[in-house]
Design an enzyme around this catalytic site. Structure first.
Site, PDB file in Angstrom:
ATOM      1  N   LYS A   1       0.845  -1.201   0.000  1.00  0.00           N
ATOM      2  CA  LYS A   1       0.000   0.000   0.000  1.00  0.00           C
ATOM      3  C   LYS A   1       0.884   1.256   0.000  1.00  0.00           C
ATOM      4  O   LYS A   1       0.596   2.237  -0.691  1.00  0.00           O
ATOM      5  CB  LYS A   1      -0.937  -0.021   1.213  1.00  0.00           C
ATOM      6  CG  LYS A   1      -2.020  -1.085   1.063  1.00  0.00           C
ATOM      7  CD  LYS A   1      -2.682  -1.494   2.365  1.00  0.00           C
ATOM      8  CE  LYS A   1      -3.543  -2.736   2.107  1.00  0.00           C
ATOM      9  NZ  LYS A   1      -4.124  -3.337   3.294  1.00  0.00           N
TER      10      LYS A   1
ATOM     11  N   GLN B   1      -4.960  -2.263   9.278  1.00  0.00           N
ATOM     12  CA  GLN B   1      -4.708  -3.583   8.688  1.00  0.00           C
ATOM     13  C   GLN B   1      -5.283  -4.680   9.588  1.00  0.00           C
ATOM     14  O   GLN B   1      -5.047  -4.694  10.790  1.00  0.00           O
ATOM     15  CB  GLN B   1      -3.189  -3.777   8.496  1.00  0.00           C
ATOM     16  CG  GLN B   1      -2.810  -5.036   7.748  1.00  0.00           C
ATOM     17  CD  GLN B   1      -3.323  -5.081   6.309  1.00  0.00           C
ATOM     18  OE1 GLN B   1      -3.407  -4.061   5.629  1.00  0.00           O
ATOM     19  NE2 GLN B   1      -3.683  -6.266   5.843  1.00  0.00           N
TER      20      GLN B   1
ATOM     21  N   ASP C   1     -11.550   1.394   3.227  1.00  0.00           N
ATOM     22  CA  ASP C   1     -11.679  -0.067   3.175  1.00  0.00           C
ATOM     23  C   ASP C   1     -13.136  -0.492   2.941  1.00  0.00           C
ATOM     24  O   ASP C   1     -13.395  -1.636   2.565  1.00  0.00           O
ATOM     25  CB  ASP C   1     -11.238  -0.672   4.514  1.00  0.00           C
ATOM     26  CG  ASP C   1      -9.911  -1.390   4.428  1.00  0.00           C
ATOM     27  OD1 ASP C   1      -9.563  -1.864   3.336  1.00  0.00           O
ATOM     28  OD2 ASP C   1      -9.238  -1.484   5.473  1.00  0.00           O
TER      29      ASP C   1
HETATM   30  N1  GUN Z   1      -6.481  -7.787   5.696  1.00  0.00           N
HETATM   31  C1  GUN Z   1      -6.647  -8.556   4.579  1.00  0.00           C
HETATM   32  N2  GUN Z   1      -7.243  -7.835   3.614  1.00  0.00           N
HETATM   33  C2  GUN Z   1      -7.468  -6.602   4.113  1.00  0.00           C
HETATM   34  C3  GUN Z   1      -8.040  -5.413   3.576  1.00  0.00           C
HETATM   35  O1  GUN Z   1      -8.511  -5.351   2.438  1.00  0.00           O
HETATM   36  N3  GUN Z   1      -8.053  -4.340   4.417  1.00  0.00           N
HETATM   37  C4  GUN Z   1      -7.578  -4.389   5.681  1.00  0.00           C
HETATM   38  N4  GUN Z   1      -7.673  -3.285   6.437  1.00  0.00           N
HETATM   39  N5  GUN Z   1      -7.042  -5.464   6.208  1.00  0.00           N
HETATM   40  C5  GUN Z   1      -6.987  -6.564   5.416  1.00  0.00           C
END
Ligand code: GUN
Length: 294
Positions: A52, A96, A119
């Site tokens: 990211k 996350q 998200d």
């Molecule tokens: N963990 C696995 N996929 C994701 C996601 O798309 N967003 C977040 N915040 N955590 C994750």
């Protein structure tokens, strides 16, 4: 049989975001900015967070990195989110997942300001999706739609079977596909589904999101179907330097010859998730900046 290359689609998304970002910076004098919070040091999460950051850097987006120790208290985490909610130079906030067990993930998600929930996990955004109102949508299902649209695969009147009922993929995927305009007939299957093969064999489009390596076999698919593999699983492989390789939920080698089209792993849906996160962050920045200047 056509390979649906997520990489190609993601490149197009990044191209268009690059130009949107340049216009934004020109107009407002600051970049769209994403804050990413990681609690603990799970290796897979660390690698996602790194991806990211790279995407932000290469597009010229602003990026804030918060790497907190695994024993961070609930209060400290919520406090940080409150601070970022109020910070007008931050447009997207992402925590996350998964979080360490002592933290309440639901409460954490609900604390993120809805307008910064890039998200699409906040219950208000999830609810808006369900009733067909504007809001942020989870990035992986958005990535699947982007792939289908890019390759001109219509879902209208098709039977789409989704394997997996997660809040991040299965449920939002079903909501998106059943909307007016998408017009799919959707079936969700999960670990308690009986006669699974009979159902998957009816799928015009099969979307696998269960997190089980190579689970979907050739016996489970109809000849000429479209298969979208959302799985990213690490399996041991001594022949690789890092000791593992990535495989999807679909046994690609044996399923692909029976498909009209299929996404590979890696290089399929996975690369789309971050691209759509950047798209959501761009949208958040535009909406928040417009509000501020009103
Ligand atoms: N963990 C696995 N996929 C994701 C996601 O798309 N967003 C977040 N915040 N955590 C994750």
């Amino acid at each position: 049989m056509q390979i649906l290359t997520g990489k190609e689609v993601a490149e197009k998304v990044y191209e268009s975001l690059q130009s949107d970002c340049n216009v934004f910076v020109e107009k407002y004098g600051f970049p769209p900015t994403l804050a990413v919070i990681l609690v603990g040091s799970d290796p897979a999460s660390q690698s996602y967070v790194q991806g990211k950051k790279q995407a932000c850097l290469s597009l010229g987006f602003g990026h804030r990195d918060y790497h907190l120790p695994s024993d961070t208290s609930q209060e400290a985490l919520l406090e940080l989110i409150h601070t970022l909610n109020e910070d007008s130079s931050v447009h997207g906030i992402l925590v996350q997942m998964p979080l360490p067990a002592h933290l309440d993930a639901d409460l954490v998600i609900q604390t993120i300001r809805v307008e910064k929930d890039v998200d699409g996990f906040h219950p208000q955004n999830v609810g808006n999706l369900l009733i067909g109102k504007p809001g942020f949508v989870s990035c992986t299902p958005l990535g699947v739609l982007q792939i289908l649209d890019y390759y001109g695969i219509s879902c209208s009147s098709k039977h789409v079977v989704i394997l997996g009922r997660s809040n991040i993929v299965g449920k939002p995927m079903a909501s998106l596909l059943m909307q007016k305009g998408r017009d799919a007939t959707v079936t969700i299957c999960h670990s308690k589904t009986e006669k699974l093969q009979q159902i998957t064999k009816q799928a015009d489009i099969l979307i696998a999101a269960i997190g089980r390596p190579l689970y979907v076999t050739e016996a489970m698919v109809k000849e000429g179907c479209v298969v979208i593999d959302v799985g990213i699983n690490r399996i041991e492989d001594a022949s690789r330097k890092r000791g593992y390789r990535l495989v999807g939920d679909v046994d690609f080698e044996h399923v692909a010859p029976h498909c009209k089209a299929i996404t590979p792993v890696p290089g399929g849906v996975g690369v789309m998730t971050i691209a759509m996160l950047m798209k959501n962050t761009m949208q958040a920045a535009l909406q928040l900046a417009q509000k501020e200047t009103q």
